[in-house]
Design a protein around this motif. Sequence first.
Motif, PDB file in Angstrom:
ATOM      1  N   ASP A   1      -7.391   2.921   9.811  1.00 29.02           N
ATOM      2  CA  ASP A   1      -7.826   2.376   8.308  1.00 29.02           C
ATOM      3  C   ASP A   1      -7.218   3.143   7.204  1.00 29.02           C
ATOM      4  O   ASP A   1      -7.860   3.616   6.576  1.00 29.02           O
ATOM      5  N   VAL A   2      -5.680   3.082   6.871  1.00 32.06           N
ATOM      6  CA  VAL A   2      -4.947   3.604   6.029  1.00 32.06           C
ATOM      7  C   VAL A   2      -5.815   2.650   4.598  1.00 32.06           C
ATOM      8  O   VAL A   2      -5.746   1.748   4.494  1.00 32.06           O
ATOM      9  N   GLU A   3      -5.687   3.769   3.575  1.00 32.10           N
ATOM     10  CA  GLU A   3      -5.865   3.150   2.282  1.00 32.10           C
ATOM     11  C   GLU A   3      -4.498   3.370   1.357  1.00 32.10           C
ATOM     12  O   GLU A   3      -3.764   4.103   1.625  1.00 32.10           O
ATOM     13  N   ILE A   4      -4.135   2.152   0.612  1.00 34.91           N
ATOM     14  CA  ILE A   4      -2.927   2.610  -0.205  1.00 34.91           C
ATOM     15  C   ILE A   4      -3.318   2.320  -1.751  1.00 34.91           C
ATOM     16  O   ILE A   4      -4.150   1.880  -1.973  1.00 34.91           O
ATOM     17  N   ARG A   5      -2.321   2.993  -2.485  1.00 36.63           N
ATOM     18  CA  ARG A   5      -2.704   2.974  -3.802  1.00 36.63           C
ATOM     19  C   ARG A   5      -1.397   2.582  -4.461  1.00 36.63           C
ATOM     20  O   ARG A   5      -0.247   3.250  -4.259  1.00 36.63           O
ATOM     21  N   LEU A   6      -1.326   1.586  -5.395  1.00 39.17           N
ATOM     22  CA  LEU A   6       0.115   1.517  -6.073  1.00 39.17           C
ATOM     23  C   LEU A   6      -0.419   1.977  -7.607  1.00 39.17           C
ATOM     24  O   LEU A   6      -1.098   1.831  -8.094  1.00 39.17           O
ATOM     25  N   ARG A   7       0.718   2.980  -7.749  1.00 33.44           N
ATOM     26  CA  ARG A   7       0.387   3.798  -8.874  1.00 33.44           C
ATOM     27  C   ARG A   7       1.645   3.392  -9.890  1.00 33.44           C
ATOM     28  O   ARG A   7       2.722   3.173  -9.737  1.00 33.44           O
ATOM     29  N   PRO A   8       1.289   2.761 -11.193  1.00 32.31           N
ATOM     30  CA  PRO A   8       2.306   2.551 -12.250  1.00 32.31           C
ATOM     31  C   PRO A   8       3.535   3.358 -12.230  1.00 32.31           C
ATOM     32  O   PRO A   8       3.070   4.774 -12.266  1.00 32.31           O
ATOM     33  N   SER A   9       4.663   2.978 -12.187  1.00 29.33           N
ATOM     34  CA  SER A   9       5.944   3.983 -12.235  1.00 29.33           C
ATOM     35  C   SER A   9       7.186   3.105 -12.929  1.00 29.33           C
ATOM     36  O   SER A   9       6.935   2.036 -13.626  1.00 29.33           O
ATOM     37  N   PHE A  10       8.233   3.767 -12.639  1.00 25.19           N
ATOM     38  CA  PHE A  10       9.523   3.267 -13.401  1.00 25.19           C
ATOM     39  C   PHE A  10      10.509   3.170 -12.403  1.00 25.19           C
ATOM     40  O   PHE A  10      11.024   4.212 -12.072  1.00 25.19           O
ATOM     41  N   PHE A  11      11.289   1.794 -12.225  1.00 26.08           N
ATOM     42  CA  PHE A  11      12.276   1.681 -11.578  1.00 26.08           C
ATOM     43  C   PHE A  11      13.192   0.771 -12.457  1.00 26.08           C
ATOM     44  O   PHE A  11      12.474  -0.221 -12.475  1.00 26.08           O
ATOM     45  N   PRO A  12      14.517   0.883 -12.361  1.00 23.94           N
ATOM     46  CA  PRO A  12      15.303  -0.128 -13.228  1.00 23.94           C
ATOM     47  C   PRO A  12      15.227  -1.517 -12.657  1.00 23.94           C
ATOM     48  O   PRO A  12      15.482  -2.576 -13.281  1.00 23.94           O
ATOM     49  N   PHE A  13      15.156  -1.607 -11.321  1.00 23.27           N
ATOM     50  CA  PHE A  13      15.251  -2.792 -10.546  1.00 23.27           C
ATOM     51  C   PHE A  13      14.013  -3.468 -10.235  1.00 23.27           C
ATOM     52  O   PHE A  13      13.863  -4.441  -9.704  1.00 23.27           O
ATOM     53  N   THR A  14      12.870  -2.966 -10.721  1.00 30.07           N
ATOM     54  CA  THR A  14      11.718  -3.605 -10.686  1.00 30.07           C
ATOM     55  C   THR A  14      10.874  -3.814 -12.116  1.00 30.07           C
ATOM     56  O   THR A  14      11.152  -2.861 -12.797  1.00 30.07           O
ATOM     57  N   GLU A  15      10.274  -4.775 -12.057  1.00 27.15           N
ATOM     58  CA  GLU A  15       9.401  -4.836 -13.207  1.00 27.15           C
ATOM     59  C   GLU A  15       8.139  -5.634 -13.008  1.00 27.15           C
ATOM     60  O   GLU A  15       8.186  -7.028 -12.676  1.00 27.15           O
ATOM     61  N   PRO A  16       6.978  -5.267 -12.888  1.00 29.64           N
ATOM     62  CA  PRO A  16       6.387  -4.004 -12.946  1.00 29.64           C
ATOM     63  C   PRO A  16       6.795  -3.105 -11.696  1.00 29.64           C
ATOM     64  O   PRO A  16       7.250  -3.794 -10.773  1.00 29.64           O
ATOM     65  N   SER A  17       6.888  -1.758 -11.902  1.00 40.25           N
ATOM     66  CA  SER A  17       7.070  -0.834 -10.754  1.00 40.25           C
ATOM     67  C   SER A  17       5.952  -0.053 -10.459  1.00 40.25           C
ATOM     68  O   SER A  17       5.009   0.230 -11.274  1.00 40.25           O
ATOM     69  N   PHE A  18       5.790   0.313  -8.953  1.00 37.26           N
ATOM     70  CA  PHE A  18       4.879   1.158  -8.604  1.00 37.26           C
ATOM     71  C   PHE A  18       5.425   2.371  -7.530  1.00 37.26           C
ATOM     72  O   PHE A  18       6.578   2.119  -7.006  1.00 37.26           O
ATOM     73  N   GLU A  19       4.678   3.275  -7.486  1.00 40.46           N
ATOM     74  CA  GLU A  19       4.704   4.620  -6.697  1.00 40.46           C
ATOM     75  C   GLU A  19       3.811   3.891  -5.341  1.00 40.46           C
ATOM     76  O   GLU A  19       2.770   3.731  -5.772  1.00 40.46           O
ATOM     77  N   ILE A  20       4.231   4.081  -4.197  1.00 43.51           N
ATOM     78  CA  ILE A  20       3.151   3.948  -3.107  1.00 43.51           C
ATOM     79  C   ILE A  20       2.617   4.925  -2.433  1.00 43.51           C
ATOM     80  O   ILE A  20       3.437   5.899  -2.046  1.00 43.51           O
ATOM     81  N   ASP A  21       1.379   5.057  -2.695  1.00 41.88           N
ATOM     82  CA  ASP A  21       0.485   6.128  -2.093  1.00 41.88           C
ATOM     83  C   ASP A  21      -0.250   5.623  -0.929  1.00 41.88           C
ATOM     84  O   ASP A  21      -0.501   4.679  -0.818  1.00 41.88           O
ATOM     85  N   ILE A  22      -0.464   6.521   0.180  1.00 34.33           N
ATOM     86  CA  ILE A  22      -1.322   6.267   1.339  1.00 34.33           C
ATOM     87  C   ILE A  22      -2.084   7.362   1.304  1.00 34.33           C
ATOM     88  O   ILE A  22      -1.962   8.511   0.814  1.00 34.33           O
ATOM     89  N   SER A  23      -3.353   6.852   1.662  1.00 35.28           N
ATOM     90  CA  SER A  23      -4.424   8.186   1.907  1.00 35.28           C
ATOM     91  C   SER A  23      -4.125   9.272   2.931  1.00 35.28           C
ATOM     92  O   SER A  23      -3.395   8.734   4.079  1.00 35.28           O
ATOM     93  N   CYS A  24      -4.076  10.649   2.584  1.00 34.87           N
ATOM     94  CA  CYS A  24      -3.537  11.341   3.506  1.00 34.87           C
ATOM     95  C   CYS A  24      -4.054  11.362   4.902  1.00 34.87           C
ATOM     96  O   CYS A  24      -5.356  11.259   5.197  1.00 34.87           O
ATOM     97  N   MET A  25      -3.059  11.440   6.033  1.00 33.08           N
ATOM     98  CA  MET A  25      -3.551  11.207   7.307  1.00 33.08           C
ATOM     99  C   MET A  25      -4.113  12.546   7.792  1.00 33.08           C
ATOM    100  O   MET A  25      -4.637  12.505   8.801  1.00 33.08           O
ATOM    101  N   VAL A  26      -3.606  13.511   7.165  1.00 32.10           N
ATOM    102  CA  VAL A  26      -4.264  14.824   7.808  1.00 32.10           C
ATOM    103  C   VAL A  26      -5.672  15.230   7.471  1.00 32.10           C
ATOM    104  O   VAL A  26      -6.402  15.356   8.205  1.00 32.10           O
ATOM    105  N   CYS A  27      -6.085  14.909   6.060  1.00 29.20           N
ATOM    106  CA  CYS A  27      -7.518  15.243   5.854  1.00 29.20           C
ATOM    107  C   CYS A  27      -7.988  13.654   5.686  1.00 29.20           C
ATOM    108  O   CYS A  27      -9.411  14.028   5.339  1.00 29.20           O
ATOM    109  N   GLU A  28      -7.708  12.794   5.754  1.00 32.86           N
ATOM    110  CA  GLU A  28      -8.163  11.560   5.492  1.00 32.86           C
ATOM    111  C   GLU A  28      -8.681  11.127   4.202  1.00 32.86           C
ATOM    112  O   GLU A  28      -9.858  10.732   4.260  1.00 32.86           O
ATOM    113  N   GLY A  29      -8.088  11.699   3.221  1.00 36.48           N
ATOM    114  CA  GLY A  29      -8.260  11.508   1.930  1.00 36.48           C
ATOM    115  C   GLY A  29      -9.264  12.417   1.223  1.00 36.48           C
ATOM    116  O   GLY A  29      -9.634  12.480   0.269  1.00 36.48           O
TER     117      GLY A  29
END
Length: 345
Positions: free
Chosen positions: A246-274
Amino acid sequence: MLSEKELEGISEQFKKEIEKIDSEKTLNEIFNRYLGKKGEITCFFGLIKDLPPKDKQKFGAKLNTLKKDFLEILEKESEKIKEKFNSEKLEKESFDVSAPGHKITKGHLHPVTLVRREVEQIFRGMGFESIEGPEVETEWYNFDSLNVPKDHPARDMWDTFWIKDNNGQKNLLRTHTSPVQVRYMEKHLPPIKIIVPGRAYRHEATDASHEFQFHQVEGLMIDENINVANLKAILLNFFRKFFKKDVEIRLRPSFFPFTEPSFEIDISCMVCEGKGCSACKKTGWVELGGAGIVHPNVLKASGLNPKLWQGFAFGMGMDRLVMMKYKINHIKWFNSSDLRFLKQF
Ligand code: DAH
């Protein structure tokens, strides 16, 4: 002198010598010694004519019998030698059919290939086609068409390996799989649902999670109304299937020239489960790539009307997916050819 004693002596001697026969050669030697042109028996035949008449017949008959016996014995010995030779030959040529054979060691797939196939399978299940593009790319596809103009500081994010000019066209080793978005959209009308797994290159220092050659998987979904909610749903579904958790994801505002809006994709850590550990630098989240809504300029550069079409794109580090899935602590293992590492997969 030809006498009975002499003949007996020869007979004894012959029998002793017979025991020494161990080859064709010794057999021939003995034959010659007794029955050859100058052999002892042959010479005795020559002496018969000098005997008194009463002995001639007697010794003639005895010598004939002796010669016949010797010949018979030698014949038998010759058979024995042939048999021995044949069985030795057979032994040399034969092999144990029940002995275990040489094991043919089978190769197996590299962990990056295993993950690539799994990623393709999961996305195929959601209706995405897997597409490839060239690793030697033009400056246009790698940068300009993706809304990264010349001299724009954003180019610094992707320092790369330039290749000799070709008819005024600058070529390079692609810094990401994103150029395949444009290549595909030039040739296909929406609805578009593709992923692009493949190699990318960057001229940068290496560390535990960076190599100058690495793998990415790009995603592109274009239709009339595709939005961030669709992006999130597709990514969440993918990660849950891929990590079987049951992974959680997080879209963090970011910048890429080819997207608007842009995000970084984070997932909850698999090692410590968040909860926070060294793998996620105590944040509970691990960054796996970038994403966003495709910039109108990219659609235009691909020949699509941004007023009609919209959609999302994402790009993830495939090596990072492999490292998270198999809990591998350094990217260097992938190209090390170290069998202690490779044999674990
Ligand atoms: N190409 C970017 C990189 O390599 C990753 C990326 C970000 C890809 C956003 C995308 C995107 O398709 O929408 O850093």
